[in-house]
Design a protein around this motif. Structure first.
Motif, PDB file in Angstrom:
ATOM      1  N   UNK A 135       0.822  -1.213   0.000  1.00 34.35           N
ATOM      2  CA  UNK A 135       0.000   0.000   0.000  1.00 34.35           C
ATOM      3  C   UNK A 135       0.860   1.270   0.000  1.00 34.35           C
ATOM      4  N   UNK A 136       2.017   1.221   0.632  1.00 36.17           N
ATOM      5  CA  UNK A 136       2.956   2.349   0.600  1.00 36.17           C
ATOM      6  C   UNK A 136       3.583   2.435  -0.789  1.00 36.17           C
ATOM      7  N   UNK A 137       4.002   1.299  -1.306  1.00 34.61           N
ATOM      8  CA  UNK A 137       4.609   1.260  -2.639  1.00 34.61           C
ATOM      9  C   UNK A 137       3.634   1.794  -3.691  1.00 34.61           C
ATOM     10  N   UNK A 138       2.375   1.484  -3.556  1.00 35.54           N
ATOM     11  CA  UNK A 138       1.371   1.930  -4.523  1.00 35.54           C
ATOM     12  C   UNK A 138       1.023   3.409  -4.377  1.00 35.54           C
ATOM     13  N   UNK A 139       1.507   4.048  -3.320  1.00 37.30           N
ATOM     14  CA  UNK A 139       1.357   5.486  -3.157  1.00 37.30           C
ATOM     15  C   UNK A 139       0.119   5.942  -2.412  1.00 37.30           C
ATOM     16  N   UNK A 140      -0.592   5.017  -1.765  1.00 37.75           N
ATOM     17  CA  UNK A 140      -1.844   5.400  -1.106  1.00 37.75           C
ATOM     18  C   UNK A 140      -1.748   5.491   0.419  1.00 37.75           C
ATOM     19  N   UNK A 141      -0.596   5.127   0.989  1.00 38.88           N
ATOM     20  CA  UNK A 141      -0.421   5.219   2.441  1.00 38.88           C
ATOM     21  C   UNK A 141       0.997   5.638   2.791  1.00 38.88           C
ATOM     22  N   UNK A 142       1.089   6.352   3.898  1.00 39.23           N
ATOM     23  CA  UNK A 142       2.377   6.604   4.536  1.00 39.23           C
ATOM     24  C   UNK A 142       2.710   5.375   5.387  1.00 39.23           C
ATOM     25  N   UNK A 143       3.989   5.156   5.686  1.00 39.63           N
ATOM     26  CA  UNK A 143       4.349   4.045   6.578  1.00 39.63           C
ATOM     27  C   UNK A 143       3.649   4.104   7.939  1.00 39.63           C
ATOM     28  N   UNK A 144       3.447   5.296   8.507  1.00 40.26           N
ATOM     29  CA  UNK A 144       2.766   5.398   9.807  1.00 40.26           C
ATOM     30  C   UNK A 144       1.316   4.913   9.721  1.00 40.26           C
ATOM     31  N   UNK A 145       0.679   5.083   8.568  1.00 40.69           N
ATOM     32  CA  UNK A 145      -0.680   4.556   8.372  1.00 40.69           C
ATOM     33  C   UNK A 145      -0.677   3.042   8.532  1.00 40.69           C
TER      34      UNK A 145
END
Length: 172
Positions: free
Chosen positions: A144-154
């Motif tokens: 989900x981070x790689x796909x650009x829709x979340x920050x790591x903290x999410x």
């Protein structure tokens, strides 16, 4: 003590690090899309039903506990997401997303919460596959981070919600 600004700066830097990996390796985006889809929910229902059918004792316990865990996790996740209202990185930063998010806000990650609920319940009922379950949950979350829709903290917040709900549900 770390300030919120320091945490946010680190979170954004880590997000950009994942984005640079996606841009450096062409197959990462496609692979991440497939991995992310594992966390869309269908797999959880299908595997839960199969275990309940073919493993009458442990599978049924897994299905009941998993259902209870998701009944706790989903409203909690929605409450947090709509209370905190943190924009997704694709809303705040100039990055190209590889998938379209279904909701405006990103904290906590619903995919991470669900993946870690599933892994937590599965690992308590079937301890021999705990490492595999948590590894898949981590892959779904990182995708989900790689796909650009979340920050790591999410992801960290979603994982925490999922783990707590998963552990609360087993034996209840």
């Amino acid at each position: 003590m770390l300030s919120l600004q320091t945490i946010n700066t680190f979170d954004t830097s880590l997000f950009y690090w994942f984005q640079s990996r996606r841009q450096m390796h062409a197959g990462v985006t496609l692979t991440s899309r497939y991995i992310s889809r594992l966390g869309d929910g269908v797999m959880y229902i299908l595997l839960g039903m199969l275990l309940a059918i073919f493993e009458p004792q442990d599978g049924a316990a897994f299905f009941r506990s998993g259902l209870f865990a998701f009944l706790i996790e989903f409203p909690l996740y929605l409450f947090l997401k709509n209370t905190i209202r943190r924009d997704r990185p694709c809303e705040r930063l100039s990055v190209e997303v590889a998938v379209k998010p279904t909701e405006k806000f990103g904290f906590p990650s619903g995919h991470a919460a669900a993946a870690f609920v599933f892994a937590s319940v599965l690992s308590q009922i079937y301890p021999s596959i705990a490492l595999l379950a948590y590894s898949i949950a981590m892959l779904i979350s990182v995708s989900r981070v790689v796909l650009g829709v979340h920050y790591p903290a999410d992801i960290v917040a979603g994982a925490a919600v999922g783990i707590v709900c998963g552990f609360l549900s087993v034996g209840s």
